[in-house]
Design a protein around this motif. Sequence first.
Motif, PDB file in Angstrom:
ATOM      1  N   TYR A 170       0.866  -1.183   0.000  1.00  0.00           N
ATOM      2  CA  TYR A 170       0.000   0.000   0.000  1.00  0.00           C
ATOM      3  C   TYR A 170       0.901   1.231   0.000  1.00  0.00           C
ATOM      4  CZ  TYR A 170      -3.800   3.094   1.645  1.00  0.00           C
ATOM      5  OH  TYR A 170      -4.742   4.092   1.770  1.00  0.00           O
ATOM      6  N   ALA A 201      -4.660   0.195   6.255  1.00  0.00           N
ATOM      7  CA  ALA A 201      -4.032  -0.747   5.327  1.00  0.00           C
ATOM      8  C   ALA A 201      -3.523  -1.982   6.060  1.00  0.00           C
ATOM      9  CB  ALA A 201      -2.887  -0.056   4.592  1.00  0.00           C
ATOM     10  N   PHE A 229      -2.698  -5.693   3.806  1.00  0.00           N
ATOM     11  CA  PHE A 229      -1.601  -5.463   2.866  1.00  0.00           C
ATOM     12  C   PHE A 229      -0.297  -5.998   3.464  1.00  0.00           C
ATOM     13  CE2 PHE A 229      -4.719  -2.530   1.187  1.00  0.00           C
ATOM     14  CZ  PHE A 229      -4.481  -2.557  -0.178  1.00  0.00           C
ATOM     15  N   SER A 273       4.208  -1.565   3.176  1.00  0.00           N
ATOM     16  CA  SER A 273       3.829  -0.217   2.758  1.00  0.00           C
ATOM     17  C   SER A 273       5.062   0.536   2.282  1.00  0.00           C
ATOM     18  CB  SER A 273       3.182   0.551   3.917  1.00  0.00           C
ATOM     19  OG  SER A 273       4.118   0.772   4.961  1.00  0.00           O
ATOM     20  N   SER A 298       3.311  -2.423  -4.963  1.00  0.00           N
ATOM     21  CA  SER A 298       2.420  -1.632  -4.120  1.00  0.00           C
ATOM     22  C   SER A 298       1.432  -0.867  -4.997  1.00  0.00           C
ATOM     23  CB  SER A 298       3.210  -0.660  -3.240  1.00  0.00           C
ATOM     24  OG  SER A 298       3.869   0.307  -4.027  1.00  0.00           O
ATOM     25  N   CYS A 351      -0.925   2.482  -5.456  1.00  0.00           N
ATOM     26  CA  CYS A 351      -1.076   3.878  -5.038  1.00  0.00           C
ATOM     27  C   CYS A 351      -2.430   4.372  -5.517  1.00  0.00           C
ATOM     28  CB  CYS A 351       0.059   4.724  -5.625  1.00  0.00           C
ATOM     29  SG  CYS A 351       0.056   6.419  -5.026  1.00  0.00           S
ATOM     30  N   GLN A 352      -3.399   4.378  -4.600  1.00  0.00           N
ATOM     31  CA  GLN A 352      -4.754   4.778  -4.954  1.00  0.00           C
ATOM     32  C   GLN A 352      -4.850   6.284  -5.135  1.00  0.00           C
ATOM     33  OE1 GLN A 352      -7.484   3.837  -6.033  1.00  0.00           O
ATOM     34  NE2 GLN A 352      -9.156   5.056  -5.234  1.00  0.00           N
ATOM     35  N   GLN A 408      -9.357   6.644  -0.312  1.00  0.00           N
ATOM     36  CA  GLN A 408      -8.494   5.615   0.262  1.00  0.00           C
ATOM     37  C   GLN A 408      -9.302   4.539   0.995  1.00  0.00           C
ATOM     38  OE1 GLN A 408      -5.104   5.574  -0.352  1.00  0.00           O
ATOM     39  NE2 GLN A 408      -5.626   7.306  -1.677  1.00  0.00           N
ATOM     40  N   ARG A 419      -9.364   0.525   0.145  1.00  0.00           N
ATOM     41  CA  ARG A 419      -8.890  -0.504   1.080  1.00  0.00           C
ATOM     42  C   ARG A 419      -9.965  -1.568   1.309  1.00  0.00           C
ATOM     43  NH1 ARG A 419      -7.003   4.106   3.905  1.00  0.00           N
ATOM     44  NH2 ARG A 419      -8.616   3.858   5.503  1.00  0.00           N
TER      45      ARG A 419
END
Length: 322
Positions: free
Chosen positions: A5, A24, A29, A32, A293, A295-296, A302, A306
């Motif tokens: 994440y 997260a 996840f 990070s 990872s 990246c939203q 967010q 998630r």
Amino acid sequence: MKFGYTLLCEQTPPKQLVDDLVGAEEAGFDYSVISDHYFPWLEEQGHSAYVWSVLGALAQATDRIPLMTFVTCPIMRYHPAVVAQKAATVGVLSDGRFTLGLGAGENLNEHVVGRGWPSADIRHEMFAEAVEIIKALFGGDYVNYHGRHYTVDSAKIFDLPDRPVPIGMAAAGPRAGRLAAEHADALVSDQPLGDVVEVFKAGGGEGKPVYGQIPVSYGTDLDEATGRAHRIWRFSAPGWKVMAELPGPKAFEAAAQTVRPEDVTEAVPCGDDIERYVRAVQQWKDAGFTHISFCQTGPDRQKEFRAWAEAHLLPELRERFA
């Protein structure tokens, strides 16, 4: 594969970054990463907190999830001896969960100290020296160093984690890939460059992690998600060689004026069709990446990303890429 994440400091207020990582970790996840900038690429992104303060908070707010800078530049804005001290402290605070991701930097962030912006050849020389200094200080002894670009006078780090902080090095070409193979515990890239991965493996990186990142724009309305991706990610369309040289958000805005939404969505999966995300991950896997990872896009999106990732995306990816 491991799925992470991304905390994007350039679009998110610092307190929310902490809340997002707590979420997260709860969503499952695997790890990070967090960006380390002085500026956002575009002024409308609106944020750029000092990542090392945020990392201290992240280390205390979470229990399990590994942390990593993606990436820190140790050649101008930060002296490498100071980077080593910061990284060691986060390693202690996180109980060994921290990896120091390093890169040769962007003019966007480094020009603020008023030393100009060196050519790529000089930046790579500086990068190699910086990593040598950091690794030496991680050893725990007093360090003296007299290189072409840096001098260290009797430096020593007194608070070190039980094991040295792992170092990941960013590479976008064969020369940087060889440098990473020589010095790093992991390779980092924001592009699925299989040739660079092969250089890294051939030079001594076989079996070491290879980290990549996919920007995504999850949402149930595809048109809205596509527009959001264009607003946030259009700066990246010109490519790394341009991005590394531009001096500020206004320059990125000018460079991105002709970028269309379809230019962005070639690299940014949008919407809620899992197959779009699977195809993107497959491209990175085929290039030899072991860690990806996500990246939203959008600080206000967010939580919903998630929730969707926990319920749908992560289980699907783990089944297909086990």
